[in-house]
Design a protein around this motif. Structure first.
Motif, PDB file in Angstrom:
ATOM      1  N   LEU A  32      30.659  54.812  56.671  1.00 15.79           N
ATOM      2  CA  LEU A  32      30.328  55.414  55.357  1.00 15.79           C
ATOM      3  C   LEU A  32      30.211  56.349  54.868  1.00 15.79           C
ATOM      4  O   LEU A  32      30.146  57.265  53.650  1.00 15.79           O
ATOM      5  N   GLN A  33      28.987  57.387  55.452  1.00 18.75           N
ATOM      6  CA  GLN A  33      28.494  59.043  55.313  1.00 18.75           C
ATOM      7  C   GLN A  33      29.802  59.766  54.778  1.00 18.75           C
ATOM      8  O   GLN A  33      29.607  60.608  53.711  1.00 18.75           O
ATOM      9  N   ALA A  39      37.699  54.444  59.525  1.00 17.79           N
ATOM     10  CA  ALA A  39      36.494  54.040  60.334  1.00 17.79           C
ATOM     11  C   ALA A  39      35.420  52.611  60.157  1.00 17.79           C
ATOM     12  O   ALA A  39      34.736  51.786  60.732  1.00 17.79           O
ATOM     13  N   VAL A  40      34.896  52.874  58.320  1.00 14.27           N
ATOM     14  CA  VAL A  40      34.134  51.447  58.262  1.00 14.27           C
ATOM     15  C   VAL A  40      34.413  50.186  58.449  1.00 14.27           C
ATOM     16  O   VAL A  40      34.206  49.304  58.842  1.00 14.27           O
ATOM     17  N   GLU A  41      35.933  50.446  57.230  1.00 15.11           N
ATOM     18  CA  GLU A  41      37.351  48.751  58.839  1.00 15.11           C
ATOM     19  C   GLU A  41      36.734  48.078  59.710  1.00 15.11           C
ATOM     20  O   GLU A  41      36.335  47.544  59.820  1.00 15.11           O
ATOM     21  N   ASP A  77      29.875  48.770  45.437  1.00 17.34           N
ATOM     22  CA  ASP A  77      29.193  47.614  46.360  1.00 17.34           C
ATOM     23  C   ASP A  77      29.241  48.354  47.510  1.00 17.34           C
ATOM     24  O   ASP A  77      28.075  46.997  48.625  1.00 17.34           O
ATOM     25  N   VAL A  78      29.995  49.586  48.383  1.00 12.39           N
ATOM     26  CA  VAL A  78      29.690  49.394  49.864  1.00 12.39           C
ATOM     27  C   VAL A  78      28.807  49.222  50.629  1.00 12.39           C
ATOM     28  O   VAL A  78      28.038  48.578  51.436  1.00 12.39           O
ATOM     29  N   LYS A  79      27.745  50.527  49.631  1.00 15.47           N
ATOM     30  CA  LYS A  79      26.978  50.694  50.419  1.00 15.47           C
ATOM     31  C   LYS A  79      25.146  49.219  50.304  1.00 15.47           C
ATOM     32  O   LYS A  79      24.790  49.298  51.494  1.00 15.47           O
ATOM     33  N   ARG A  80      25.561  48.711  49.154  1.00 12.03           N
ATOM     34  CA  ARG A  80      24.668  47.640  48.796  1.00 12.03           C
ATOM     35  C   ARG A  80      24.671  45.806  50.359  1.00 12.03           C
ATOM     36  O   ARG A  80      24.428  46.085  51.046  1.00 12.03           O
ATOM     37  N   ILE A  81      26.318  46.189  50.450  1.00 19.04           N
ATOM     38  CA  ILE A  81      26.626  45.636  51.374  1.00 19.04           C
ATOM     39  C   ILE A  81      26.214  46.028  52.507  1.00 19.04           C
ATOM     40  O   ILE A  81      26.209  45.118  53.449  1.00 19.04           O
TER      41      ILE A  81
END
Length: 105
Positions: A32-33, A39-41, A77-81
């Motif tokens: 994420l950073q 890599a997130v997936e 919304d990735v950070k929230r999830i």
């Protein structure tokens, strides 16, 4: 739980998850950073796969949403999830650690 009804199998899976959980969350945070969708997936998929052993929990659902968003190239919304996922994974990890401790006592 979605795992085998054998208490030893359940306990072993729980211990492995509890041990691997910090690394998996760290991998997700690093991805994420870096804003690296691939890599997130991959990190979300690894968490989802591990979480699947314990049923369709809130953590499993959050990992699936995050994997889906990363696959489709969406960082909205990735950070929230991801925060929700981390909280649910940590809650489940504490719960499983408690169950594993009781089973070994």
């Amino acid at each position: 739980m979605a795992v085998d009804n054998d208490p030893e199998v359940q306990s072993e899976l729980a211990m492995v998850f509890v041990e691997d959980c910090p690394r998996m969350l760290s991998d997700l945070d690093k991805a994420l950073q870096a804003r690296d969708l691939g890599a997130v997936e991959a990190a979300a998929h690894a968490l989802k796969s591990s979480l699947g052993n314990f049923g369709k929990t809130e953590a499993f659902q959050a990992a699936a949403r995050l994997e889906h968003m990363a696959f489709h190239g969406s960082l909205a919304d990735v950070k929230r999830i991801a925060l929700s996922l981390a909280e649910e994974v940590q809650r489940l990890s504490r719960e499983l650690a408690g169950k594993a401790h009781k089973a070994s006592a």
